[in-house]
Design an enzyme around this catalytic site. Sequence first.
Site, PDB file in Angstrom:
ATOM      1  N   ASP A  92      33.365 -18.897  61.843  1.00 57.72           N
ATOM      2  CA  ASP A  92      34.158 -18.624  63.031  1.00 57.72           C
ATOM      3  C   ASP A  92      33.640 -19.532  64.148  1.00 57.72           C
ATOM      4  O   ASP A  92      32.517 -20.022  64.112  1.00 57.72           O
ATOM      5  CB  ASP A  92      34.200 -17.145  63.395  1.00 57.72           C
ATOM      6  CG  ASP A  92      32.854 -16.589  63.777  1.00 57.72           C
ATOM      7  OD1 ASP A  92      31.899 -17.366  63.867  1.00 57.72           O
ATOM      8  OD2 ASP A  92      32.767 -15.369  63.997  1.00 57.72           O
ATOM      9  N   ASP A 263      36.713 -10.050  57.747  1.00 57.47           N
ATOM     10  CA  ASP A 263      35.253 -10.103  57.863  1.00 57.47           C
ATOM     11  C   ASP A 263      34.856  -8.987  58.810  1.00 57.47           C
ATOM     12  O   ASP A 263      35.645  -8.587  59.676  1.00 57.47           O
ATOM     13  CB  ASP A 263      34.783 -11.427  58.468  1.00 57.47           C
ATOM     14  CG  ASP A 263      34.915 -11.423  59.978  1.00 57.47           C
ATOM     15  OD1 ASP A 263      36.050 -11.534  60.473  1.00 57.47           O
ATOM     16  OD2 ASP A 263      33.897 -11.257  60.676  1.00 57.47           O
ATOM     17  N   CYS A 301      30.036   4.587  41.709  1.00 56.42           N
ATOM     18  CA  CYS A 301      29.706   3.202  42.073  1.00 56.42           C
ATOM     19  C   CYS A 301      28.800   2.561  41.022  1.00 56.42           C
ATOM     20  O   CYS A 301      27.907   3.208  40.486  1.00 56.42           O
ATOM     21  CB  CYS A 301      29.023   3.196  43.442  1.00 56.42           C
ATOM     22  SG  CYS A 301      28.544   1.551  43.997  1.00 56.42           S
ATOM     23  N   CYS A 303      26.906  -0.229  41.606  1.00 55.14           N
ATOM     24  CA  CYS A 303      25.978  -1.182  42.235  1.00 55.14           C
ATOM     25  C   CYS A 303      24.536  -0.897  41.817  1.00 55.14           C
ATOM     26  O   CYS A 303      24.233   0.142  41.220  1.00 55.14           O
ATOM     27  CB  CYS A 303      26.119  -1.137  43.759  1.00 55.14           C
ATOM     28  SG  CYS A 303      25.145   0.142  44.570  1.00 55.14           S
ATOM     29  N   CYS A 306      23.105   2.443  43.093  1.00 58.35           N
ATOM     30  CA  CYS A 306      23.650   3.653  42.479  1.00 58.35           C
ATOM     31  C   CYS A 306      23.307   3.782  40.996  1.00 58.35           C
ATOM     32  O   CYS A 306      23.251   4.889  40.470  1.00 58.35           O
ATOM     33  CB  CYS A 306      25.164   3.700  42.672  1.00 58.35           C
ATOM     34  SG  CYS A 306      25.620   3.949  44.401  1.00 58.35           S
ATOM     35  N   HIS A 332      24.860  -1.574  48.405  1.00 57.82           N
ATOM     36  CA  HIS A 332      25.843  -0.524  48.110  1.00 57.82           C
ATOM     37  C   HIS A 332      27.070  -0.629  49.025  1.00 57.82           C
ATOM     38  O   HIS A 332      28.210  -0.578  48.556  1.00 57.82           O
ATOM     39  CB  HIS A 332      25.221   0.872  48.233  1.00 57.82           C
ATOM     40  CG  HIS A 332      26.267   1.928  48.203  1.00 57.82           C
ATOM     41  ND1 HIS A 332      26.881   2.335  47.038  1.00 57.82           N
ATOM     42  CD2 HIS A 332      26.902   2.583  49.218  1.00 57.82           C
ATOM     43  CE1 HIS A 332      27.820   3.215  47.330  1.00 57.82           C
ATOM     44  NE2 HIS A 332      27.865   3.383  48.643  1.00 57.82           N
TER      45      HIS A 332
HETATM   46 ZN   LIG Z   1      26.519   1.912  45.017  1.00 56.29          ZN
END
Ligand SMILES: [Zn+2]
Length: 369
Positions: A92, A263, A301, A303, A306, A332
């Site tokens: 930006d 964003d 989730c 990730c 998790c 996460h």
């Molecule tokens: Zn997660």
Amino acid sequence: MSAVSWLETAVDGAARTGWLDTPHGRVRTPAFMPVGTRAAVKAVDGDDLAALGAGIVLANAYHLMLRPGARVVEDVGGLHAFMGWQGPILTDSGGFQIFSLEPTIDERGATFRSVYDGSLVNLTPEDAIRIQEQLGPDIAMALDICVGLPAGRDRVNDAMQRTLRWAERCLATHTRADQVLFGIVQGGVDPDLRVESAAKTADLGFPGFGIGGLSVGESPQERDLALEAAFSALPTDKPRYVMGLGDAEGLLRAIARGADLFDCVIPTRLARHGRALTRNGDFNIRQARFETDTSPLDPACHCLACTRYSRAYLRHLVRVNEISGLRLLTIHNLHYTLDLVAEAAAAIEAGRFADHLESVLEDRARGSS
Ligand SMILES: [Zn+2]
């Protein structure tokens, strides 16, 4: 042929999905760009971002021109080499950051104090382009004037008209063939000004458009109307980037209206405050009720945080300010946000976006605390 182009693959109502092609790869849209303000997404690195499936990241020309300086980045091979990130990058121009620094703005450009040492900095539209050509992202942004809301119509109109004049100067300065320059639509929450700004910015021939001046104090309903007005006057075959928007409801409402790129610092900033974003609502992991909770942050989730760690452990890390706690929560929250837009793309592809939106919002409303 433009260095960056967008190809629509499906529409569902006003929502759309497609591919953004850049010199550093293709990105499925709608896409969320993690924010690497100072050429780093706070608490994570490029490998983390790649593992999360981030297709494109944002860096901030305003911060990088001050530290380490655009020339330094250019001398070490440009932003991709500097950051160790070989995927697409958008910078930006600094308009939004400058707006928060109470600048002096005249026709020539903006003058403001450096956030680093208080020195006076001048930035013209031409400077903003030269700096972004030195930094070398795939997508650069024109220098715009962002007005905080609420604001009177005359003020919003003046800033919008000046943004249009600056857009012409930005285009006249831009020369780099392996980079594109997006124009920025302004106009506050006034639908007529948004239509005028979008139509005149589109007439200048930009290959893509930012929608600036939102997420600055307007209501969700005002934002919806501003987006609908802007999109109605933009070409349908070019990408539309809603700047600074990143909460789940805001993203889905904008996608429903035809937005492609986003964003926002929200997912990463909230992570650093211990707040987890989940399908069943957001919560702060610091709460006492998680002290011996052996379940993951979000059972659905996939990730790193998790699949490997419990709420009890993450709560402990965050409470004692362990750096790994900030990193895991950041991973996460980015995973959550990237998944949210990826699932939106899949729902558009399948022609069931309206039902999808409703069920995501219902699930979130049920459990937020
Ligand atoms: Zn997660």
